[in-house]
Design an enzyme around this catalytic site. Structure first.
Site, short mmCIF file in Angstrom:
data_model
loop_
_atom_site.label_atom_id
_atom_site.label_comp_id
_atom_site.label_asym_id
_atom_site.label_seq_id
_atom_site.Cartn_x
_atom_site.Cartn_y
_atom_site.Cartn_z
N ASP A 68 3.09 -19.78 5.65
CA ASP A 68 4.20 -18.95 6.13
C ASP A 68 4.26 -17.66 5.30
OD1 ASP A 68 6.64 -17.80 6.65
OD2 ASP A 68 7.74 -19.69 6.72
N LYS A 115 2.94 -3.98 -1.96
CA LYS A 115 2.45 -4.07 -0.57
C LYS A 115 0.94 -4.30 -0.59
CE LYS A 115 0.92 -2.25 3.52
NZ LYS A 115 -0.47 -1.99 3.90
N GLU A 157 -5.90 -4.35 8.91
CA GLU A 157 -6.00 -3.04 8.24
C GLU A 157 -7.39 -2.85 7.67
OE1 GLU A 157 -2.82 -2.15 5.49
OE2 GLU A 157 -4.07 -0.68 4.45
N HIS A 193 -10.71 4.94 2.85
CA HIS A 193 -10.00 4.84 4.13
C HIS A 193 -10.69 5.69 5.19
CE1 HIS A 193 -5.72 3.28 3.11
NE2 HIS A 193 -6.67 2.42 2.86
C1 MEV Z 1 -2.49 0.27 1.67
O1 MEV Z 1 -2.36 -0.71 2.64
C2 MEV Z 1 -2.19 -0.31 0.32
C3 MEV Z 1 -2.17 0.70 -0.81
O2 MEV Z 1 -1.29 1.78 -0.52
C4 MEV Z 1 -1.73 -0.05 -2.03
C5 MEV Z 1 -1.46 0.82 -3.24
O3 MEV Z 1 -1.14 2.01 -3.08
O4 MEV Z 1 -1.55 0.27 -4.34
C6 MEV Z 1 -3.54 1.32 -1.02
#
Ligand code: MEV
Length: 439
Positions: free
Chosen positions: A295, A279, A84, A392
């Protein structure tokens, strides 16, 4: 697609040829493309093939580096395997930011791991409970050979207890054991011990003079480690006076700290946000987990369970603003190994350990927590200041430019142009068309 039997017995070439015959009119081109990703050294390729089954080729992922990560006063460069865009950039930005503010601190809280023998037994629990000391001793004796090396290294079986689960399911009990597995993640060691515990339990019950009838026949359902290791725990944190946070473009540090702490509050309270928040943490942790041959499924599963320990799924990071000090931390279970598994086999995993200064498991736990914290700081900082799309979109723009095979000069002009314009596939194509007409 046709059914095939004996697929695993075919050679790699035969597997590929069969697959190609099922899905393309150009089988040779299909096979050639898969083969083009093979390692040029057949010995290395054999190694990769043997990491899994039915292997057709290798799947490449970018291997990046986050420099300038200061942890407990030592400077590290941390390798990340991730596809990513902007994850590595965000972690690198946070590392640099905190480098100038004292760096990251980290400490291991504990390193205990857990395994369970789940069994059904028909009898009086009190009787089993009283007699359990007997079988515990036998379990320790019967695993003494298996645990000898681990004990010599300071680890082994820490505790074996009987857990009554009959409030959830009639006749359901567990042998719950706690382990210290030192430098290894310990899955094989723990599972071997547990299967021996299960055998011992059955033999002991069958031969015990205290039991009659069904009491002599515990039914072992399964014996397996638990990937939930809340007592294999690490903490990492950063802190500095709010004023030292500096300005974020137009935003003064007080407002940044305030918005940042509210973002954490939201992730503590709303599972929708908490999931995305966590995430982002695992963007960093998974990437280092992959780079070190650990793992990532186990580590993620454990992290998410830990995030739900209050009964509600919550942020794994926390933040406080007290007496003018901004503090941001993570507490997360982290069962990692620095020996065993891929660690001494995968060529790039070995390189990762070299880059990290050959850490022991406790040090690797700290690095994992730090990279998760760094990643989360970068994400929440973007979200509460510029918005996530700016970073991004910069990456996205470069990818689109790559797609159109833009020259170095075209990239320069386009990047300048899109500092004040919205990036889209079409807009980039139009700008390139204009540049190319002018030339
Ligand atoms: C993107 O891979 C992860 C984010 O969405 C994490 C977040 O919103 O804190 C940028």
């Amino acid at each position: 697609m046709e059914i095939i039997s004996g697929f695993s017995k075919l050679s790699k070439k035969q597997k590929l040829t069969w697959l190609a015959s099922q899905i393309t009119d150009n089988p040779q081109g299909f096979v050639d493309e898969f083969e083009s990703y093979q390692h040029r050294d057949p010995q290395v390729q054999k190694l990769y093939d043997e990491f899994s089954e039915n292997t057709l080729t290798n799947f490449y992922m970018p291997y990046g580096l986050v420099p300038n990560v200061l942890i407990n006063g030592t400077l590290y460069a941390i390798p990340l395997v991730i596809e990513e865009s902007s994850v590595v950039a965000a972690a690198a930005g946070s590392a640099k930011f905190w480098l100038e503010r004292g760096g990251f601190k980290a400490e291991v809280i504990d390193t205990k791991k857990v395994g369970q023998v789940h069994f059904l037994w028909e009898g009086d629990f009190k009787k089993l409970d009283v007699l359990f000391d007997e079988v515990r001793e036998l379990m320790l004796d019967n695993t003494a050979l298996v645990t000898a090396n681990m004990r010599a290294r300071g680890g082994g079986i820490l505790a074996i207890e009987l857990v009554n689960m009959t409030h959830l399911e009639p006749n359901y009990y567990q042998v719950k054991a706690t382990f210290e597995t030192c430098e290894s993640m310990g899955a094989n060691f723990i599972n071997t011990c547990l299967e021996e515990f299960a055998r011992t339990l059955k033999d002991w019950a069958a031969n015990s003079e205290h039991f009659v009838g069904k009491e002599k026949e515990p039914l072992v359902v399964m014996s397996i480690l638990s990937n939930y290791t809340p007592e294999c725990l690490v903490r990492a944190w950063v802190e500095c006076p709010i004023a030292d946070l500096g300005n974020f473009e137009e935003m003064p540090p007080e407002m940044f700290a305030f918005k940042f702490s509210k973002a954490i509050m939201i992730a503590k309270n709303d599972p929708h946000r908490a999931t995305t928040h966590n995430k982002g943490i695992f963007n960093g942790i998974d990437a280092l987990t992959l780079a070190t041959g650990n793992d990532f499924r186990a580590i993620e599963a454990c992290g998410h369970t830990y995030a739900s320990r209050s009964g509600k799924y919550q942020s794994l990071t926390d933040c406080s603003i007290e007496n003018g000090i901004f503090k941001f931390w993570i507490e997360i279970p982290m069962a990692v190994g620095t020996v065993g598994g891929l660690t001494s086999l995968h060529p790039l995993v070995k390189k990762s350990f070299e880059i990290l200064g050959n850490p022991n498991a406790r040090e690797l736990m700290q690095m994992m927590a730090v990279i998760g914290l760094a990643q989360n700081f970068g994400a929440v900082k973007s979200l509460t200041t510029t918005g996530i799309q700016r970073g991004h979109m910069k990456m996205h723009l470069l990818n689109i430019l790559k797609h159109f095979e833009a020259t170095e000069n075209e990239v320069k002009i386009a990047v300048e142009h899109f500092k004040s314009n919205v990036v889209s596939f079409r807009a980039v194509r139009d700008v390139l068309d204009l540049i190319r007409i002018k030339v």
